[in-house]
Design a protein around this motif. Structure first.
Motif, PDB file in Angstrom:
ATOM      1  N   THR A   1       0.839  -1.206   0.135  1.00  0.00           N
ATOM      2  CA  THR A   1       0.164   0.156   0.041  1.00  0.00           C
ATOM      3  C   THR A   1       0.794   1.453   0.137  1.00  0.00           C
ATOM      4  O   THR A   1       0.648   2.188  -0.662  1.00  0.00           O
ATOM      5  CB  THR A   1      -1.127  -0.014   1.274  1.00  0.00           C
ATOM      6  OG1 THR A   1      -1.724  -1.153   1.394  1.00  0.00           O
ATOM      7  CG2 THR A   1      -1.703   1.228   1.358  1.00  0.00           C
ATOM      8  N   GLN A   2       1.920   1.283   0.911  1.00  0.00           N
ATOM      9  CA  GLN A   2       2.779   2.534   0.834  1.00  0.00           C
ATOM     10  C   GLN A   2       3.626   2.753  -0.887  1.00  0.00           C
ATOM     11  O   GLN A   2       3.549   3.747  -0.983  1.00  0.00           O
ATOM     12  CB  GLN A   2       3.851   2.278   1.711  1.00  0.00           C
ATOM     13  CG  GLN A   2       4.777   3.398   1.877  1.00  0.00           C
ATOM     14  CD  GLN A   2       3.909   4.740   2.391  1.00  0.00           C
ATOM     15  OE1 GLN A   2       3.501   4.822   3.376  1.00  0.00           O
ATOM     16  NE2 GLN A   2       3.982   5.664   1.405  1.00  0.00           N
ATOM     17  N   PHE A   3       3.784   1.657  -1.239  1.00  0.00           N
ATOM     18  CA  PHE A   3       4.299   1.632  -2.539  1.00  0.00           C
ATOM     19  C   PHE A   3       3.350   2.257  -3.318  1.00  0.00           C
ATOM     20  O   PHE A   3       3.882   3.207  -4.291  1.00  0.00           O
ATOM     21  CB  PHE A   3       4.729   0.247  -3.138  1.00  0.00           C
ATOM     22  CG  PHE A   3       5.371   0.064  -4.492  1.00  0.00           C
ATOM     23  CD1 PHE A   3       6.633   0.461  -4.463  1.00  0.00           C
ATOM     24  CD2 PHE A   3       4.677  -0.418  -5.592  1.00  0.00           C
ATOM     25  CE1 PHE A   3       7.322   0.299  -5.681  1.00  0.00           C
ATOM     26  CE2 PHE A   3       5.571  -0.300  -6.948  1.00  0.00           C
ATOM     27  CZ  PHE A   3       6.675  -0.111  -6.840  1.00  0.00           C
TER      28      PHE A   3
ATOM     29  N   LEU B   1       0.610   4.128  -2.584  1.00  0.00           N
ATOM     30  CA  LEU B   1       0.621   5.673  -2.232  1.00  0.00           C
ATOM     31  C   LEU B   1       1.713   6.656  -2.842  1.00  0.00           C
ATOM     32  O   LEU B   1       1.576   7.639  -3.335  1.00  0.00           O
ATOM     33  CB  LEU B   1       0.432   5.794  -0.782  1.00  0.00           C
ATOM     34  CG  LEU B   1      -0.875   5.135  -0.162  1.00  0.00           C
ATOM     35  CD1 LEU B   1      -0.546   5.063   1.379  1.00  0.00           C
ATOM     36  CD2 LEU B   1      -1.845   6.073  -0.593  1.00  0.00           C
ATOM     37  N   ASP B   2       2.930   6.073  -2.697  1.00  0.00           N
ATOM     38  CA  ASP B   2       4.046   6.513  -3.562  1.00  0.00           C
ATOM     39  C   ASP B   2       3.928   6.866  -4.962  1.00  0.00           C
ATOM     40  O   ASP B   2       4.042   8.166  -5.485  1.00  0.00           O
ATOM     41  CB  ASP B   2       5.561   5.781  -3.415  1.00  0.00           C
ATOM     42  CG  ASP B   2       5.763   6.050  -1.945  1.00  0.00           C
ATOM     43  OD1 ASP B   2       5.323   6.804  -0.887  1.00  0.00           O
ATOM     44  OD2 ASP B   2       6.709   4.812  -1.456  1.00  0.00           O
ATOM     45  N   GLN B   3       3.390   5.802  -5.494  1.00  0.00           N
ATOM     46  CA  GLN B   3       3.127   6.014  -7.146  1.00  0.00           C
ATOM     47  C   GLN B   3       1.988   6.998  -7.224  1.00  0.00           C
ATOM     48  O   GLN B   3       1.993   7.827  -8.072  1.00  0.00           O
ATOM     49  CB  GLN B   3       2.827   4.585  -7.650  1.00  0.00           C
ATOM     50  CG  GLN B   3       3.756   3.598  -7.987  1.00  0.00           C
ATOM     51  CD  GLN B   3       3.286   2.526  -8.517  1.00  0.00           C
ATOM     52  OE1 GLN B   3       2.257   2.011  -8.088  1.00  0.00           O
ATOM     53  NE2 GLN B   3       4.133   1.799  -9.291  1.00  0.00           N
TER      54      GLN B   3
ATOM     55  N   GLY C   1       1.202   9.402  -5.308  1.00  0.00           N
ATOM     56  CA  GLY C   1       1.602  10.882  -5.005  1.00  0.00           C
ATOM     57  C   GLY C   1       2.333  11.273  -6.047  1.00  0.00           C
ATOM     58  O   GLY C   1       2.196  12.642  -6.497  1.00  0.00           O
ATOM     59  N   VAL C   2       3.263  10.555  -6.654  1.00  0.00           N
ATOM     60  CA  VAL C   2       4.203  11.108  -7.832  1.00  0.00           C
ATOM     61  C   VAL C   2       3.178  11.301  -9.074  1.00  0.00           C
ATOM     62  O   VAL C   2       3.456  12.659  -9.655  1.00  0.00           O
ATOM     63  CB  VAL C   2       5.259  10.271  -8.310  1.00  0.00           C
ATOM     64  CG1 VAL C   2       5.634  10.605  -9.553  1.00  0.00           C
ATOM     65  CG2 VAL C   2       6.320   9.991  -7.143  1.00  0.00           C
TER      66      VAL C   2
ATOM     67  N   GLU D   1       1.235  14.805  -8.399  1.00  0.00           N
ATOM     68  CA  GLU D   1       2.239  15.570  -8.350  1.00  0.00           C
ATOM     69  C   GLU D   1       2.491  16.173 -10.052  1.00  0.00           C
ATOM     70  O   GLU D   1       2.293  17.179 -10.186  1.00  0.00           O
ATOM     71  CB  GLU D   1       3.471  15.398  -7.778  1.00  0.00           C
ATOM     72  CG  GLU D   1       4.522  16.500  -7.825  1.00  0.00           C
ATOM     73  CD  GLU D   1       5.605  16.346  -6.964  1.00  0.00           C
ATOM     74  OE1 GLU D   1       6.497  17.257  -7.217  1.00  0.00           O
ATOM     75  OE2 GLU D   1       5.734  15.655  -6.271  1.00  0.00           O
TER      76      GLU D   1
END
Length: 73
Positions: free
Chosen positions: A42-44, A46-48, A50-51, A54
């Motif tokens: 899930t963190q992975f 979320l990182d994707q 977020g990028v 942006e």
């Protein structure tokens, strides 16, 4: 003949032998391990996300700040 080393896990800085754990403890451990994997996945994601967000926000700002063309009208 080589001796089989016991599977050992560490919880709160204390080591436990997996074979000495009760069935309930093994199930609880499996839940914790599975949830750790899910949190990592899930963190992975979320990182994707977020990028990606942006990048789209940057494109929006660039488009809003660009001079208008006839195609925009």
């Amino acid at each position: 003949m080589t001796e089989k080393k016991p599977n050992v896990i560490t919880v709160n800085e204390k080591e436990y032998v997996l074979d000495d754990m009760t069935d309930r403890q093994k199930v609880l451990l499996s839940h914790v391990q599975d949830l750790d994997r899910k949190i990592g996945n899930t963190q992975f994601a979320l990182d994707q996300l977020g990028v990606g967000r942006e990048a789209f926000a940057n494109q929006l700002v660039a488009d809003l700040e660009a001079p208008a063309t006839e195609e925009d009208v």
